[in-house]
Design an enzyme around this catalytic site. Structure first.
Site, mmCIF file in Angstrom:
data_model
loop_
_atom_site.group_PDB
_atom_site.id
_atom_site.type_symbol
_atom_site.label_atom_id
_atom_site.label_comp_id
_atom_site.label_asym_id
_atom_site.label_seq_id
_atom_site.Cartn_x
_atom_site.Cartn_y
_atom_site.Cartn_z
ATOM 1 N N LYS A 71 0.802 -1.226 0.000
ATOM 2 C CA LYS A 71 0.000 0.000 0.000
ATOM 3 C C LYS A 71 0.844 1.289 0.000
ATOM 4 O O LYS A 71 0.408 2.312 -0.503
ATOM 5 C CB LYS A 71 -0.929 0.018 1.219
ATOM 6 C CG LYS A 71 -2.107 -0.916 1.099
ATOM 7 C CD LYS A 71 -3.030 -0.727 2.269
ATOM 8 C CE LYS A 71 -4.224 -1.625 2.180
ATOM 9 N NZ LYS A 71 -5.217 -1.351 3.206
ATOM 10 N N ASN A 92 -4.999 2.145 -1.775
ATOM 11 C CA ASN A 92 -5.596 0.801 -1.898
ATOM 12 C C ASN A 92 -6.378 0.629 -3.193
ATOM 13 O O ASN A 92 -6.824 -0.468 -3.499
ATOM 14 C CB ASN A 92 -6.477 0.461 -0.688
ATOM 15 C CG ASN A 92 -7.833 1.133 -0.752
ATOM 16 O OD1 ASN A 92 -7.990 2.181 -1.359
ATOM 17 N ND2 ASN A 92 -8.818 0.528 -0.127
ATOM 18 N N ASP A 107 -10.022 3.152 2.345
ATOM 19 C CA ASP A 107 -10.106 2.436 3.632
ATOM 20 C C ASP A 107 -10.902 3.225 4.676
ATOM 21 O O ASP A 107 -11.861 2.716 5.260
ATOM 22 C CB ASP A 107 -8.704 2.164 4.197
ATOM 23 C CG ASP A 107 -8.003 1.035 3.478
ATOM 24 O OD1 ASP A 107 -8.699 0.186 2.907
ATOM 25 O OD2 ASP A 107 -6.759 1.010 3.487
ATOM 26 N N SER A 132 -3.095 1.025 16.570
ATOM 27 C CA SER A 132 -2.584 2.193 15.838
ATOM 28 C C SER A 132 -1.726 1.730 14.672
ATOM 29 O O SER A 132 -0.708 2.328 14.356
ATOM 30 C CB SER A 132 -1.812 3.127 16.776
ATOM 31 O OG SER A 132 -0.880 2.398 17.543
ATOM 32 N N TYR A 228 -13.263 -9.071 10.426
ATOM 33 C CA TYR A 228 -14.484 -9.607 9.798
ATOM 34 C C TYR A 228 -14.493 -11.130 9.746
ATOM 35 O O TYR A 228 -15.447 -11.729 9.259
ATOM 36 C CB TYR A 228 -14.686 -9.027 8.392
ATOM 37 C CG TYR A 228 -13.512 -9.196 7.472
ATOM 38 C CD1 TYR A 228 -13.327 -10.365 6.757
ATOM 39 C CD2 TYR A 228 -12.590 -8.171 7.331
ATOM 40 C CE1 TYR A 228 -12.241 -10.511 5.934
ATOM 41 C CE2 TYR A 228 -11.490 -8.306 6.505
ATOM 42 C CZ TYR A 228 -11.317 -9.484 5.806
ATOM 43 O OH TYR A 228 -10.233 -9.625 4.995
#
Ligand code: NAP
Length: 287
Positions: A71, A92, A107, A132, A228
């Protein structure tokens, strides 16, 4: 689907990508909107990143997603990036705009979109952000652009908390920011409106763990776990027992994908109602 000469290729590059749900999500969205497109994922090593981008240029790929660990490194191979992606220092989503590869970051917006989808106003909210790392950084930067009151960042490693705090205040110095370890010794729990877990605690192999204990928070607290897999982490299970409103990371994941497609196809409006249909398609992959 019917693949022809005119079928457009969209991709994901990252490493590892074997467990990514992006191909299922994007191909489902293509199907729902009857687009002649296909989405494939490619496991790319760091030393092959430049060649991959050159190949995408030669192949006139219309758009692609980028995930860990590329990224940040992708930025030097792009022609331009948006201000948001610049602030986050990460991309992204890439769109081929008349031969130029432009980098975006969906994001943080994917995360925030959950609140607008559920008519929750972030104005004056007090937020507890656990973690973080990369995801927390995107979330923190995007929250800094909202009209929130405070962010309390709790993380195992205090140095990265401080970097995130400084980043948030460089964007919006009106937001009250505090840093702490995950014991959260100095927090005023009753003042917290939203708890966000952006650590992998709750995800395999830590499914039996929760990043914090939930005693002392207000009944109105909203808990958003960006993990998730599983859909219901221990944190979300315990939050529901307390009567808190909860959101799972699947919401952020789907929103990000839809926002990538908004960029690729120049959509003015997006119907986030398709999320229910997508979530149905995904449920067997995330349990
Ligand atoms: P990351 O950059 O590696 O950051 C991980 C963060 O979690 C760091 O703050 C790290 O603390 C903390 N952490 C890791 N292991 C821990 C442990 N055992 N105990 C306490 N703290 C721990 O990862 P990321 O990209 O931010 O991703 C974090 C999680 O979010 C992952 O589970 C990922 O799957 C999920 N995610 C979900 C979405 C979505 O769309 N729903 C998007 C992105 C990420 P230290 O600084 O102390 O190491």
């Amino acid at each position: 689907m019917n693949i022809t000469y005119e079928t457009n290729l969209y991709c994901l590059i990252g490493n590892p990508i074997e467990k990514s749900l992006s191909p299922i999500i994007h191909n489902s969205i293509f199907e729902i909107f009857d687009r002649n497109c296909v989405y494939l994922s490619f496991n790319i090593n760091g030393e092959d990143l430049e060649n991959t981008i050159n190949a995408f240029r030669a192949m006139k790929v219309k758009g692609f997603n980028v995930t860990i660990p590329h990224k940040k490194n992708i930025i030097k191979y792009l022609d331009d990036i948006t201000t948001e992606a610049k602030i986050m220092g990460a991309v992204n989503t890439v769109k081929n705009e008349n031969g130029k590869f432009v980098g975006y970051n969906t994001d943080g917006e994917g995360f925030i979109q959950t609140f607008s989808n559920n008519n929750i106003d972030l104005k004056d909210k007090n937020i507890l952000l656990l973690g973080s790392g990369g995801a927390a950084f995107s979330i923190g930067v995007t929250l800094a652009m909202q009209d929130i009151n405070s962010i309390y960042i709790g993380n195992r490693n205090i140095e990265s908390c401080i970097l995130l705090k400084e980043k948030i205040n460089s964007i919006n110095n009106k937001i009250i920011t505090n840093v702490d370890n995950l014991q959260l010794e100095n927090i005023d729990k009753k003042s917290i409106d939203i708890i966000i877990n952006s650590t992998p605690i709750g995800m395999y192999p830590m499914e039996d763990m929760s990043p914090i204990e939930l005693n002392g928070y207000s009944k109105e607290t909203i808990v958003y776990d960006i993990v998730y897999k599983p859909l219901e982490t221990k944190l979300l299970y315990e939050s529901k027992l307390k009567g808190f409103k909860v959101f799972s990371g699947i919401s952020m994941l789907l929103n990000q994908a839809i926002l990538s497609q908004k960029i690729w196809f120049d959509l003015k409006e997006i119907n986030f109602k398709i999320i229910e249909k997508l979530a149905g398609n995904l449920s067997s992959y995330v349990e």
